[in-house]
Write a protein that holds these residues in place. Structure first.
Motif, PDB file in Angstrom:
ATOM      1  N   LYS A 257       0.837  -1.178   0.000  1.00 19.18           N
ATOM      2  CA  LYS A 257       0.000   0.000   0.000  1.00 19.18           C
ATOM      3  C   LYS A 257       0.875   1.231   0.000  1.00 19.18           C
ATOM      4  CE  LYS A 257      -3.169  -0.596   2.890  1.00 19.18           C
ATOM      5  NZ  LYS A 257      -2.901  -0.267   4.283  1.00 19.18           N
ATOM      6  N   ASN A 258       0.507   2.125  -0.837  1.00 18.78           N
ATOM      7  CA  ASN A 258       1.287   3.338  -0.987  1.00 18.78           C
ATOM      8  C   ASN A 258       0.566   4.432  -0.218  1.00 18.78           C
ATOM      9  OD1 ASN A 258       1.956   5.732  -2.387  1.00 18.78           O
ATOM     10  ND2 ASN A 258       0.874   5.032  -4.202  1.00 18.78           N
ATOM     11  N   GLY A 259       0.979   5.658  -0.251  1.00 16.71           N
ATOM     12  CA  GLY A 259       0.297   6.577   0.646  1.00 16.71           C
ATOM     13  C   GLY A 259       0.233   8.017   0.230  1.00 16.71           C
ATOM     14  N   GLY A 260      -0.812   8.658   0.747  1.00 13.72           N
ATOM     15  CA  GLY A 260      -0.965  10.091   0.546  1.00 13.72           C
ATOM     16  C   GLY A 260       0.102  10.859   1.304  1.00 13.72           C
ATOM     17  N   ALA A 261       0.921  10.149   2.073  1.00 12.45           N
ATOM     18  CA  ALA A 261       1.940  10.799   2.883  1.00 12.45           C
ATOM     19  C   ALA A 261       3.150  11.226   2.066  1.00 12.45           C
ATOM     20  CB  ALA A 261       2.404   9.847   3.987  1.00 12.45           C
ATOM     21  N   PHE A 262       3.205  10.792   0.822  1.00 14.86           N
ATOM     22  CA  PHE A 262       4.353  11.138  -0.006  1.00 14.86           C
ATOM     23  C   PHE A 262       4.560  12.662   0.034  1.00 14.86           C
ATOM     24  CE2 PHE A 262       6.002  12.134  -4.366  1.00 14.86           C
ATOM     25  CZ  PHE A 262       7.300  11.760  -4.067  1.00 14.86           C
ATOM     26  N   GLY A 263       5.812  13.070   0.090  1.00 13.10           N
ATOM     27  CA  GLY A 263       6.095  14.512   0.108  1.00 13.10           C
ATOM     28  C   GLY A 263       6.407  15.024   1.503  1.00 13.10           C
ATOM     29  N   ASP A 264       6.142  14.206   2.531  1.00 17.72           N
ATOM     30  CA  ASP A 264       6.327  14.695   3.902  1.00 17.72           C
ATOM     31  C   ASP A 264       7.807  14.910   4.246  1.00 17.72           C
ATOM     32  OD1 ASP A 264       3.653  14.345   3.824  1.00 17.72           O
ATOM     33  OD2 ASP A 264       3.490  12.965   5.506  1.00 17.72           O
ATOM     34  N   ASP A 265       8.713  14.489   3.362  1.00 21.28           N
ATOM     35  CA  ASP A 265      10.146  14.725   3.590  1.00 21.28           C
ATOM     36  C   ASP A 265      10.678  15.830   2.678  1.00 21.28           C
ATOM     37  OD1 ASP A 265       9.851  13.525   1.186  1.00 21.28           O
ATOM     38  OD2 ASP A 265      11.446  12.059   1.454  1.00 21.28           O
ATOM     39  N   GLY A 266       9.767  16.582   2.071  1.00 21.41           N
ATOM     40  CA  GLY A 266      10.210  17.691   1.220  1.00 21.41           C
ATOM     41  C   GLY A 266      10.276  17.329  -0.257  1.00 21.41           C
ATOM     42  N   ALA A 267       9.940  16.067  -0.598  1.00 16.53           N
ATOM     43  CA  ALA A 267      10.086  15.628  -1.991  1.00 16.53           C
ATOM     44  C   ALA A 267       9.172  16.385  -2.958  1.00 16.53           C
ATOM     45  CB  ALA A 267       9.814  14.133  -2.083  1.00 16.53           C
ATOM     46  N   ASP A 269       8.409  19.685  -2.531  1.00 21.37           N
ATOM     47  CA  ASP A 269       8.574  21.133  -2.344  1.00 21.37           C
ATOM     48  C   ASP A 269       8.758  21.873  -3.662  1.00 21.37           C
ATOM     49  OD1 ASP A 269       8.244  20.633   0.273  1.00 21.37           O
ATOM     50  OD2 ASP A 269      10.278  21.167   0.912  1.00 21.37           O
ATOM     51  N   PHE A 270       9.314  21.181  -4.658  1.00 20.15           N
ATOM     52  CA  PHE A 270       9.564  21.864  -5.931  1.00 20.15           C
ATOM     53  C   PHE A 270       8.286  22.232  -6.678  1.00 20.15           C
ATOM     54  CE2 PHE A 270       9.079  18.713  -9.468  1.00 20.15           C
ATOM     55  CZ  PHE A 270       8.755  17.601  -8.711  1.00 20.15           C
ATOM     56  N   VAL A 271       7.144  21.674  -6.278  1.00 17.89           N
ATOM     57  CA  VAL A 271       5.885  22.044  -6.940  1.00 17.89           C
ATOM     58  C   VAL A 271       4.821  22.592  -5.980  1.00 17.89           C
ATOM     59  CG1 VAL A 271       5.971  20.686  -9.048  1.00 17.89           C
ATOM     60  CG2 VAL A 271       5.266  19.572  -6.927  1.00 17.89           C
ATOM     61  N   ARG A 272       5.122  22.633  -4.697  1.00 21.28           N
ATOM     62  CA  ARG A 272       4.105  23.138  -3.760  1.00 21.28           C
ATOM     63  C   ARG A 272       4.015  24.665  -3.852  1.00 21.28           C
ATOM     64  NH1 ARG A 272       5.220  22.043   1.700  1.00 21.28           N
ATOM     65  NH2 ARG A 272       3.035  22.208   2.282  1.00 21.28           N
ATOM     66  N   THR A 273       2.781  25.153  -3.854  1.00 27.45           N
ATOM     67  CA  THR A 273       2.559  26.600  -3.986  1.00 27.45           C
ATOM     68  C   THR A 273       2.218  27.201  -2.615  1.00 27.45           C
ATOM     69  OG1 THR A 273       0.191  26.271  -4.303  1.00 27.45           O
ATOM     70  CG2 THR A 273       1.561  26.235  -6.289  1.00 27.45           C
ATOM     71  N   ASP A 274       2.077  28.523  -2.570  1.00 31.25           N
ATOM     72  CA  ASP A 274       1.653  29.186  -1.320  1.00 31.25           C
ATOM     73  C   ASP A 274       0.317  28.626  -0.833  1.00 31.25           C
ATOM     74  OD1 ASP A 274       3.838  30.760  -1.492  1.00 31.25           O
ATOM     75  OD2 ASP A 274       2.775  32.571  -2.176  1.00 31.25           O
ATOM     76  N   TYR A 275      -0.572  28.302  -1.787  1.00 28.15           N
ATOM     77  CA  TYR A 275      -1.898  27.790  -1.392  1.00 28.15           C
ATOM     78  C   TYR A 275      -1.743  26.439  -0.684  1.00 28.15           C
ATOM     79  CZ  TYR A 275      -2.393  30.880  -5.388  1.00 28.15           C
ATOM     80  OH  TYR A 275      -2.239  31.912  -6.259  1.00 28.15           O
ATOM     81  N   ASP A 276      -0.849  25.607  -1.222  1.00 25.49           N
ATOM     82  CA  ASP A 276      -0.626  24.291  -0.595  1.00 25.49           C
ATOM     83  C   ASP A 276      -0.067  24.468   0.813  1.00 25.49           C
ATOM     84  OD1 ASP A 276      -1.294  22.635  -2.919  1.00 25.49           O
ATOM     85  OD2 ASP A 276       0.469  23.554  -3.810  1.00 25.49           O
ATOM     86  N   LYS A 277       0.838  25.417   0.956  1.00 27.56           N
ATOM     87  CA  LYS A 277       1.459  25.628   2.273  1.00 27.56           C
ATOM     88  C   LYS A 277       0.433  26.151   3.267  1.00 27.56           C
ATOM     89  CE  LYS A 277       5.870  26.243   0.107  1.00 27.56           C
ATOM     90  NZ  LYS A 277       6.666  27.180  -0.659  1.00 27.56           N
ATOM     91  N   ASP A 278      -0.461  27.005   2.788  1.00 25.85           N
ATOM     92  CA  ASP A 278      -1.498  27.561   3.654  1.00 25.85           C
ATOM     93  C   ASP A 278      -2.457  26.451   4.120  1.00 25.85           C
ATOM     94  OD1 ASP A 278      -3.935  28.799   4.467  1.00 25.85           O
ATOM     95  OD2 ASP A 278      -3.274  30.667   3.561  1.00 25.85           O
ATOM     96  N   VAL A 279      -2.909  25.619   3.163  1.00 25.41           N
ATOM     97  CA  VAL A 279      -3.824  24.518   3.507  1.00 25.41           C
ATOM     98  C   VAL A 279      -3.175  23.622   4.556  1.00 25.41           C
ATOM     99  CG1 VAL A 279      -4.700  22.325   2.583  1.00 25.41           C
ATOM    100  CG2 VAL A 279      -5.251  24.451   1.433  1.00 25.41           C
TER     101      VAL A 279
END
Ligand code: GLC
Length: 460
Positions: A257-267, A269-279
């Protein structure tokens, strides 16, 4: 609200992201939401690396994508029979279900709204609430004393150590009962049921909604090898070879099982926007489930609201006048995104209703077009990210043809998501692979009965 709510009607063709009539400054401001294939491929490489870490014994403990085995070793072959109960916790609704398999498949369910003070608080309160709903419905159906097998769809990160044992890793999607973290949720449910004493059931399995979705789809389409949820949250599970799934020690085949947790180590960050950071910063679980927060139904409406609010304050929309609702967290529901995108070109029926609901009655036709464009940019980004996630798994599996069983409100209700996914998956999978996306009818409900049924077969 008008507009078609199911896949039975034909969605408007070719309008997603149509920039005709959209203000150039809105198009410019939304550019960062358009992910190129190069960016998606970078994302895929990083996700694959994370999945590999999640599958390996020595790296699983620190891996971001956990790849927990499901302990389900067989998929249904259509011969499953019997009466089952199921609980479905973790989607837009909490449900208790009664399911009969074999002959005419029967399915009945009751929906319960979980009050905020039960969703967030003590574990006792939550599990007592669940047990009460189960007991009441089982009594109403006259099956409370039949000791029916029950499948418990529990759609939160769970470290399964057996088919009927699952240790809660953490809560997601707006739930938070901290005293239950690390505990076996089956045990918690059993205790709450035993305390009442008015219902006899046998908990046959605990499962994630993605597992139920895979199995429910496989009942109908035997070449289904992946289950995907695109709803309140997002996650996928797939059938993995035993040799790869190191956490699954038994013979035969495991499933990862894979997970929605992907990205929690900064992976990501290259595509996250201000809106994502705010949410993320304003969620109950900051820093967690960052991939999911860019995609799923719990967050998509809020992402659109944040962008629209910003553009309005910058004077680009609604005459620079944001209403109270446009400036209030959670007021832009994700279903509005789907409804707005159901408007055919040149028709503003739904977008107008949404604007009125939000107190933006000054909206002009240009505002409608701008808002629809913003919605389509966030939906397209979500569809592309999900597709890249699926393509990563598909390329890893190495199957030449397969179906992906999909469930979830966003997938079902959004007019363009399926089409966008089909196109993008084709671009991202290795040459020669044929992928079919199939709707998995009530994976979290029927799928729970399937898991219980498959388990019962293996018991005999
Ligand atoms: C969240 C949960 C996960 C579930 C998904 C879809 O990501 O943590 O377990 O499968 O939502 O509901």
């Amino acid at each position: 609200m008008s507009g078609c709510k199911s896949k039975i009607c034909n969605p408007p063709i070719g309008v997603s992201g149509d920039p005709t009539g959209v203000s150039p400054e809105i198009i410019e401001a939304c550019k960062e939401l358009n992910m190129t294939n190069d960016q998606l491929k970078q994302y895929m490489d990083s996700l694959l690396d994370n999945i590999q870490k999640g599958l390996k014994k020595e790296t699983n403990a620190t891996a971001i994508v956990k790849c927990f085995p499901t302990f389900v070793q067989d998929i249904p072959d259509g011969t499953e029979k019997g009466q089952f109960l199921a609980l479905d916790l973790g989607g837009s609704n909490f449900r208790v279900l009664y399911i009969e398999l074999g002959g005419q498949d029967v399915q009945k369910f009751q929906i319960f709204v979980i009050p905020d003070n039960v969703r967030v608080g003590s574990g006792d309160k939550l599990f007592d609430f669940i047990a009460e709903a189960l007991a009441n419905y089982a009594n109403e159906l006259g099956v409370a004393d039949k000791n029916l097998p029950l499948g418990f769809t529990f759609s939160f990160p769970l470290k399964q150590v057996g088919l009927e044992v699952g240790l809660l890793e953490r809560w997601t999607k707006g739930f938070d009962c901290p005293d239950t973290v690390g505990k076996d949720v089956v045990e918690l449910l059993k205790n709450a049921i035993a305390k009442r004493g008015d219902v006899q059931i046998k908990i046959a399995a605990v499962l994630n909604d993605t597992t139920g979705t895979l199995l429910a789809a496989a009942y109908k389409y035997p070449d289904t090898k992946i289950g995907l949820i695109l709803g309140t949250g997002t996650n996928a599970c797939y059938i993995e070879k035993q040799s790869e799934a190191e956490l699954f020690d038994e013979p035969d085949r495991g499933s990862g099982k894979n997970g929605g947790a992907f990205g929690d180590d900064g992976a990501l960050d290259f595509v996250r926007t201000d809106y994502d950071k705010d949410v993320d910063a304003n969620s109950l679980n900051p820093g967690k489930q960052l991939h999911e927060k860019m995609i799923s139904g719990m967050y998509l409406g809020e992402l659109v609201r944040l962008a629209t609010e910003r553009f309005t304050k910058e004077g680009k929309m609604f005459g620079g006048q944001a209403s109270n609702d446009l400036s209030t967290r959670g007021k832009f529901e994700t279903r509005y995104v789907s409804e707005i995108e159901w408007d055919p070109p040149g028709d503003f029926t739904n977008v107008k209703k949404v604007c009125e609901k939000l107190g933006l009655s000054q909206a002009t036709e240009e505002d409608y077009l701008n808002l629809k464009y913003i919605c389509s940019c966030f939906s397209r980004r979500a569809a592309h990210l999900v597709s890249a996630g699926l393509a990563t798994i598909i390329n890893k599996m190495g199957e030449k043809t397969l179906s992906v069983g999909i469930d979830g409100t966003l997938y079902r209700l959004h007019p363009q998501v399926k089409r966008l996914m089909e196109g993008k998956i084709k671009e991202l999978v290795d040459p020669g692979i044929q992928v079919k996306l199939v709707l998995s009818e009530d994976g979290s409900g029927k799928g729970a009965a399937m898991v219980a049924a498959v388990a019962a077969k293996n018991d005999t």
